[in-house]
Write a protein that holds these residues in place. Structure first.
Motif, PDB file in Angstrom:
ATOM      1  N   HIS A 154       1.684  32.297  25.214  1.00  0.00           N
ATOM      2  CA  HIS A 154       2.848  32.380  24.318  1.00  0.00           C
ATOM      3  C   HIS A 154       4.124  32.665  25.096  1.00  0.00           C
ATOM      4  CE1 HIS A 154       2.540  36.785  24.638  1.00  0.00           C
ATOM      5  NE2 HIS A 154       3.714  36.864  24.053  1.00  0.00           N
ATOM      6  N   HIS A 174       7.564  34.973  24.722  1.00  0.00           N
ATOM      7  CA  HIS A 174       8.199  36.067  23.989  1.00  0.00           C
ATOM      8  C   HIS A 174       9.703  35.894  24.178  1.00  0.00           C
ATOM      9  CE1 HIS A 174       8.894  40.455  22.971  1.00  0.00           C
ATOM     10  NE2 HIS A 174       9.924  40.234  23.765  1.00  0.00           N
ATOM     11  N   GLU A 231       6.799  46.293  26.614  1.00  0.00           N
ATOM     12  CA  GLU A 231       6.874  44.874  26.952  1.00  0.00           C
ATOM     13  C   GLU A 231       8.209  44.561  27.622  1.00  0.00           C
ATOM     14  OE1 GLU A 231       6.451  42.302  23.603  1.00  0.00           O
ATOM     15  OE2 GLU A 231       5.590  40.696  24.806  1.00  0.00           O
ATOM     16  N   ASP A 261       7.377  36.019  19.044  1.00  0.00           N
ATOM     17  CA  ASP A 261       6.416  35.311  19.900  1.00  0.00           C
ATOM     18  C   ASP A 261       6.167  33.909  19.383  1.00  0.00           C
ATOM     19  OD1 ASP A 261       6.165  37.523  21.473  1.00  0.00           O
ATOM     20  OD2 ASP A 261       4.209  38.150  20.673  1.00  0.00           O
ATOM     21  N   HIS A 275       7.793  45.666  18.137  1.00  0.00           N
ATOM     22  CA  HIS A 275       7.815  44.415  18.897  1.00  0.00           C
ATOM     23  C   HIS A 275       9.264  43.966  18.975  1.00  0.00           C
ATOM     24  CE1 HIS A 275       6.788  39.956  19.338  1.00  0.00           C
ATOM     25  NE2 HIS A 275       6.544  40.554  20.485  1.00  0.00           N
ATOM     26  N   LYS A 283       0.802  44.815  22.582  1.00  0.00           N
ATOM     27  CA  LYS A 283       1.643  45.624  23.465  1.00  0.00           C
ATOM     28  C   LYS A 283       1.713  47.057  22.938  1.00  0.00           C
ATOM     29  CE  LYS A 283       2.703  41.331  23.690  1.00  0.00           C
ATOM     30  NZ  LYS A 283       2.570  40.313  22.684  1.00  0.00           N
TER      31      LYS A 283
HETATM   32 ZN   LIG Z   1       6.138  39.441  22.315  1.00  0.00          ZN
END
Ligand SMILES: [Zn+2]
Length: 417
Positions: A370, A372, A200, A284, A280, A2
């Motif tokens: 995944h 998040h 994100e 995740d 981030h 990201k």
């Molecule tokens: Zn993430």
């Protein structure tokens, strides 16, 4: 995975610093909001949106200008290239002309030499007056022609030099135009990046306002139903609701099994030979596509977003755990099984996991299956309405949700690591 814009990078540093100072024993601020307050907040957001729209229009105008300039430069370049072609053709023709003149000179010299041979003959034989006049005449003509051709060739050669110079100037201009075009393309690329969403989970403002308006409509119904005063705190009014937000005492992991594939915080990675550092805002959990995703605690669904370009399908759930207010966010979902207003427990499947680029093609911020999980303080859509408000209250989920170390797997939602 990201790419964050510089702004969000700074924002995250603030969040990180804030979270380190305030956590682990932070106390979420109780932000009592009435329907009146929330209406005002929406009005402020709408006003800001109009301003942003103007800014975006200005950026669009810059993009249009850069595009028009590139078009102009390209046309100019093509014209110059045509001129260069003309000059090349002209130089070629001049070279041919010179060659032709050289032939002519050769002929003249041959004629002259023939005369010279004749001269020898004159020495041997009787030299008449007529012969002599003819000889002088031929010599003069040959000399004149030769001189004329010599000057013509010189002229041609000058013309070639001139054309070569022109060609060089034009070629330099082409190089200059090329670098100008490249610069404009760079500007264009950066302008386009400004307009795109690379954070994100970030919700585009139009979707956000639509969601908030819909939420406020529901709040209005609640206020009417429970005969609350518009300036009364929404939480207090909602507390009269028999289906009120259930309190909880702990957070569980959102999937039964999986592997921690990315931690919260700054991370560095390589992309196209470039070292990038980004923030981030969540943790995740790598899981196979279509894995059940559960709410991390009992709560109420406060927002849902579909097919966002950076975060895909998202669910946000408000919780009150041990008397503190939180909002969990789940991103990159393949499907959503709840709706706004639903009361959930930690056993409720809220959706199925996604994030696989070949399947969730709309989501450009995931490279593999995944979930998040993002955690923020306060109740999103109740204590604050904007996604940026949620984002700024984000903290490390590990402070409340237990998880093994980065790269490690787990096979239950509750085992402590
Ligand atoms: Zn993430």
């Amino acid at each position: 995975m990201k790419v964050w814009k510089r702004f969000s990078y700074l924002l995250l540093i603030v969040v990180l610093l804030g979270s380190q100072v305030a956590l682990p024993d932070f106390v979420p601020q109780i932000e009592a909001k009435s329907l009146k307050d929330l209406r005002q907040e929406l009005a402020d957001m709408e006003k800001k949106y109009e301003e942003n729209k103007k800014e975006q229009q200005a950026t669009q105008a810059e993009i249009d200008k850069a595009n028009a300039n590139i078009k102009k430069l390209t046309k100019e370049k093509m014209e110059i290239e045509a001129d260069i072609d003309d000059l090349t053709a002209s130089i070629e023709q001049t070279n041919k002309d010179i060659a032709a003149k050289n032939e002519e000179i050769k002929d003249i010299i041959a004629y002259y030499q023939l005369s010279a041979t004749g001269e020898d003959a004159y020495l041997e034989y009787v030299f008449t007056a007529t012969d002599f006049t003819d000889f002088i005449y031929r010599m003069a003509i040959a000399e004149q022609l030769s001189d004329y051709n010599d000057s013509l060739i010189e002229e041609y050669q000058n013309l070639i030099l001139e054309n070569e110079e022109k060609k060089e100037t034009l070629s330099n201009k082409v190089v200059e135009l090329n670098s100008k075009t490249k610069e404009l393309e760079k500007t264009l690329a950066s302008l386009k990046v400004d307009l795109s969403k690379t954070v994100e989970g970030a919700v585009d403002i139009e979707t956000e306002l639509k969601t908030i308006r819909k939420n406020l409509e529901n709040y209005e119904k609640t206020y009417k139903e429970f005969k609350c005063d518009e300036s009364e705190d929404y939480q207090a009014c909602l507390a009269r609701h028999p289906d009120q937000l259930p309190p909880d005492t702990a957070f569980f992991r959102p999937v039964i099994s999986g592997r921690v594939s990315s931690n919260y915080g700054m991370r560095t990675y390589w992309l196209n030979g470039q070292k990038l550092t980004e923030g981030h805002a969540g943790i995740d959990f790598a899981v196979p596509h279509n894995t059940n995703v559960y709410s991390v605690a009992a709560g109420r669904v406060v927002a849902i977003y579909n097919k966002l370009s950076c975060g895909g399908n998202q669910v946000y759930i408000a919780h009150t755990v041990n008397g503190k207010k939180y909002t969990s966010g789940y991103m990159h979902l393949a499907s959503i099984k709840v709706k706004v207003g639903d009361v959930v427990t930690s056993d409720t499947v809220i959706g199925k996991s996604g994030g696989v680029p070949s399947i969730e093609t709309w989501d450009h911020c995931s490279t593999g299956g995944h979930v998040h999980l993002q955690m923020a303080t306060g109740h999103y859509m109740i204590d604050y309405l904007s996604w940026s408000g949620y984002s700024s209250r984000t903290f490390n989920p590990r402070n409340v949700v237990n998880a093994p170390a980065l790269g490690k797997s787990f096979t239950s939602r509750t085992r402590k690591y």
